[in-house]
Write a protein that holds these residues in place. Structure first.
Motif, mmCIF file in Angstrom:
data_model
loop_
_atom_site.group_PDB
_atom_site.id
_atom_site.type_symbol
_atom_site.label_atom_id
_atom_site.label_comp_id
_atom_site.label_asym_id
_atom_site.label_seq_id
_atom_site.Cartn_x
_atom_site.Cartn_y
_atom_site.Cartn_z
ATOM 1 N N ILE A 1 42.699 70.611 3.848
ATOM 2 C CA ILE A 1 42.494 69.175 3.280
ATOM 3 C C ILE A 1 42.771 68.304 4.430
ATOM 4 C CG2 ILE A 1 43.790 67.441 1.677
ATOM 5 C CD1 ILE A 1 44.212 69.672 -0.149
ATOM 6 N N LEU A 2 43.673 68.460 5.134
ATOM 7 C CA LEU A 2 44.111 67.356 6.450
ATOM 8 C C LEU A 2 42.756 67.454 7.407
ATOM 9 C CD1 LEU A 2 47.717 68.122 6.695
ATOM 10 C CD2 LEU A 2 46.514 65.761 5.637
ATOM 11 N N GLY A 3 42.203 68.673 7.546
ATOM 12 C CA GLY A 3 40.994 69.016 8.269
ATOM 13 C C GLY A 3 39.730 68.092 7.812
ATOM 14 N N GLY A 4 39.771 68.212 6.482
ATOM 15 C CA GLY A 4 38.728 67.425 5.891
ATOM 16 C C GLY A 4 38.656 65.867 5.899
ATOM 17 N N CYS A 5 40.200 65.351 5.950
ATOM 18 C CA CYS A 5 40.318 64.107 6.247
ATOM 19 C C CYS A 5 40.043 63.738 7.710
ATOM 20 C CB CYS A 5 41.844 63.668 6.090
ATOM 21 S SG CYS A 5 42.443 63.809 4.456
#
Length: 255
Positions: A194-198
């Protein structure tokens, strides 16, 4: 008859009509042709509500040739003609936009207001205002809003950064690290994903602004120009990320 079946909403029709005006007024390669002009003119004049919102000169000029002879004598430069068309089309575009107002717009605006950061709220409102009539400018403003959010948080945390040289991806990286939102600060795969997606969203917004926004000059005429839907995507992504960063910051400050 012109085939405008690819235009699915009143907003898309109004935007395409504006692009068509600009195409004839500036010899640009956006917008439609003579038949598109006439078909869209008939379409908006047939509706009593939109008829009252279209420019007066559209009612009087039945085809693109008549429009060209009008606009070329009114304004000498392309930039003056574009500004004139944008201003004249604003009432129609704003009305058409209200028909398809995204719930996310009002939600993000309400949530941003909770944090009492007037500058960020002002930038958000400015981006929404320009979304339809100036998609390039709106995309640029979306990136500016995210930069302002990151700088606001870093300033509050007294974290030093180069305010003049740092680009949005690096600014976000520094902010995320400080908020414990960097992927290398977590071990759980789903959080890392998720944080990589952000991070990918931020990088994408930065690239979109450089490619389609008006923050930088372009040395040649571009085949691709952003439409209102591209600006809406950039604005809502930026708004969502801005909320996430601000909510994370304020939640940590309460501890």
């Amino acid at each position: 008859m012109s085939d405008l079946s690819h235009l699915q909403s009143e907003l898309e029709r109004a935007q395409f009509l504006q692009d068509t005006f600009i195409a004839f007024a500036t010899n640009d390669n956006i917008g439609g042709d003579q038949q598109d002009y006439e078909e869209l003119r008939r379409h908006f004049l047939a509706n009593p509500k939109t008829k009252s919102l279209v420019p007066d000169w559209l009612r009087a000029r039945r085809n693109a040739n008549e429009f060209w002879h009008f606009v070329k004598y009114e304004f000498d430069t392309y930039s003056e003609r574009r500004e004139f068309i944008w201003n004249q089309m604003a009432p129609l575009l704003e009305y058409c936009e209200s028909l398809t107002q995204a719930p996310a717009d009002s939600h993000i605006e309400t949530e941003l207001a909770r944090f009492n950061v007037d500058e960020i709220t002002h930038i958000w409102q400015k981006a929404l205002e320009r979304k339809t009539r100036d998609p390039e400018g709106a995309i640029t403003i979306a990136g500016t809003m995210l930069e302002s959010v990151c700088k606001h948080i870093l300033n509050k945390r007294k974290i030093e950064y180069s305010s003049n040289k740092i680009e949005l991806p690096e600014l976000y990286k520094l902010t995320a690290k400080n908020l414990n939102l960097a992927t290398d600060q977590h071990t759980e795969p789903i959080y890392k994903q998720i944080l990589g997606g952000c991070s990918s969203i931020i990088n994408g917004l930065g690239a979109l602004r450089n490619k389609l926004g008006d923050a930088h000059g372009h040395g040649e005429i571009r085949a691709a120009r952003p439409a209102a839907r591209h600006a809406a995507l950039a604005i809502n992504l930026a708004g969502t990320m801005a909320l996430y960063l601000l909510e994370t910051y304020h939640q940590q400050e309460k501890k």
